[in-house]
Design a protein around this motif. Structure first.
Motif, mmCIF file in Angstrom:
data_model
loop_
_atom_site.group_PDB
_atom_site.id
_atom_site.type_symbol
_atom_site.label_atom_id
_atom_site.label_comp_id
_atom_site.label_asym_id
_atom_site.label_seq_id
_atom_site.Cartn_x
_atom_site.Cartn_y
_atom_site.Cartn_z
ATOM 1 N N ALA A 130 0.848 -1.193 0.000
ATOM 2 C CA ALA A 130 0.000 0.000 0.000
ATOM 3 C C ALA A 130 0.887 1.247 0.000
ATOM 4 N N GLY A 131 0.606 2.167 -0.861
ATOM 5 C CA GLY A 131 1.360 3.412 -0.955
ATOM 6 C C GLY A 131 2.496 3.370 -1.958
ATOM 7 N N ASP A 164 4.417 3.321 -5.543
ATOM 8 C CA ASP A 164 4.155 4.042 -6.787
ATOM 9 C C ASP A 164 4.045 3.045 -7.938
ATOM 10 N N LEU A 169 -2.780 -3.195 -7.042
ATOM 11 C CA LEU A 169 -3.192 -1.901 -6.512
ATOM 12 C C LEU A 169 -4.649 -1.927 -6.089
ATOM 13 N N TRP A 170 -5.493 -2.548 -6.875
ATOM 14 C CA TRP A 170 -6.925 -2.603 -6.567
ATOM 15 C C TRP A 170 -7.192 -3.462 -5.336
ATOM 16 N N ARG A 171 -6.374 -4.495 -5.124
ATOM 17 C CA ARG A 171 -6.559 -5.315 -3.932
ATOM 18 C C ARG A 171 -6.094 -4.586 -2.675
ATOM 19 N N LEU A 172 -5.055 -3.750 -2.806
ATOM 20 C CA LEU A 172 -4.498 -3.076 -1.639
ATOM 21 C C LEU A 172 -5.305 -1.853 -1.223
ATOM 22 N N ASN A 173 -5.872 -1.140 -2.160
ATOM 23 C CA ASN A 173 -6.581 0.089 -1.866
ATOM 24 C C ASN A 173 -7.995 -0.248 -1.393
ATOM 25 N N PRO A 174 -8.371 0.130 -0.151
ATOM 26 C CA PRO A 174 -9.692 -0.243 0.350
ATOM 27 C C PRO A 174 -10.836 0.418 -0.420
ATOM 28 N N VAL A 175 -10.580 1.570 -0.992
ATOM 29 C CA VAL A 175 -11.632 2.234 -1.765
ATOM 30 C C VAL A 175 -11.931 1.455 -3.041
ATOM 31 N N LEU A 176 -10.905 0.911 -3.667
ATOM 32 C CA LEU A 176 -11.094 0.158 -4.899
ATOM 33 C C LEU A 176 -11.432 -1.303 -4.632
#
Length: 193
Positions: free
Chosen positions: A60-61, A63, A84-91
């Motif tokens: 997470a975080g 680049d 990225l989609w798995r790590l970001n809670p919004v996505l």
């Protein structure tokens, strides 16, 4: 009014458009040859060449903009975006209100030998007509009907309908003419000077 462009300005614009098209075609050719070269290499070689981390080890975080370069193959770009989609809670947390989130082309959900009476442009017209024809055949089958049943069908029983109740109509007085307010007038302004 705009003046028609003369021959030389049109010619100059055409030559400029040709050079831009040639440059674009050359750039696309370079990109396709580069992509073909990268397709032959393994993912580890490509990542070391572009100095990128393994997409599966992203945290997470981190680049991911390095994966968005045109030179990076699509398969690596997609792996990085999935991570990225798995790590970001919004996505990652879909709320369930996505109208087209389901994969309706999934072969596991399709029933084998599915048949329907629906026809494009006609709906279920043939199916409804077939049902109506079957109902008529059952209604007028001479072998199973007796004489009493046939006579009963020919003369439908008339049920006595109750007499309608009289309606009471109230007399309404017509209202007198209402006073109509005068139409609004326009304001007039006068300026000194």
């Amino acid at each position: 009014m705009t003046q028609a462009r003369d021959f030389w300005s049109r010619r100059k614009a055409a030559v400029q458009a040709e050079t831009e098209a040639e440059a674009l075609a050359a750039k696309e050719q370079i990109i396709t040859t580069r992509q073909a070269e990268l397709e032959e290499k393994s993912d580890a070689e490509i990542l070391s060449e572009f100095d990128l981390p393994d997409p599966d080890t992203l945290q997470a975080g981190d680049d991911v903009s390095g994966f968005m370069a045109k030179a990076v193959p699509d398969r690596l770009r997609r792996r990085a975006l999935r991570r990225l989609w798995r790590l970001n809670p919004v996505l990652a947390n879909v709320d369930g209100l996505v109208d087209y989130g389901e994969d309706y082309t999934d072969a596991a959900c399709v029933l084998e030998n599915l048949q329907t009476a629906y026809q494009v442009g006609k709906g279920m017209l043939a199916h409804v007509e077939a049902l109506a024809a079957e109902a008529e055949e059952q209604e007028c089958d001479p072998e199973t009907d007796t004489l009493d049943v046939i006579e009963a069908r020919e003369e439908p029983a008339k049920a006595e309908e109750p007499a309608p109740e009289p309606m009471i109509v109230a007399n309404v007085e017509e209202p007198e003419e209402l006073e109509v307010p005068p139409a609004p007038r326009r304001m007039k302004f006068e300026f000194e000077g």
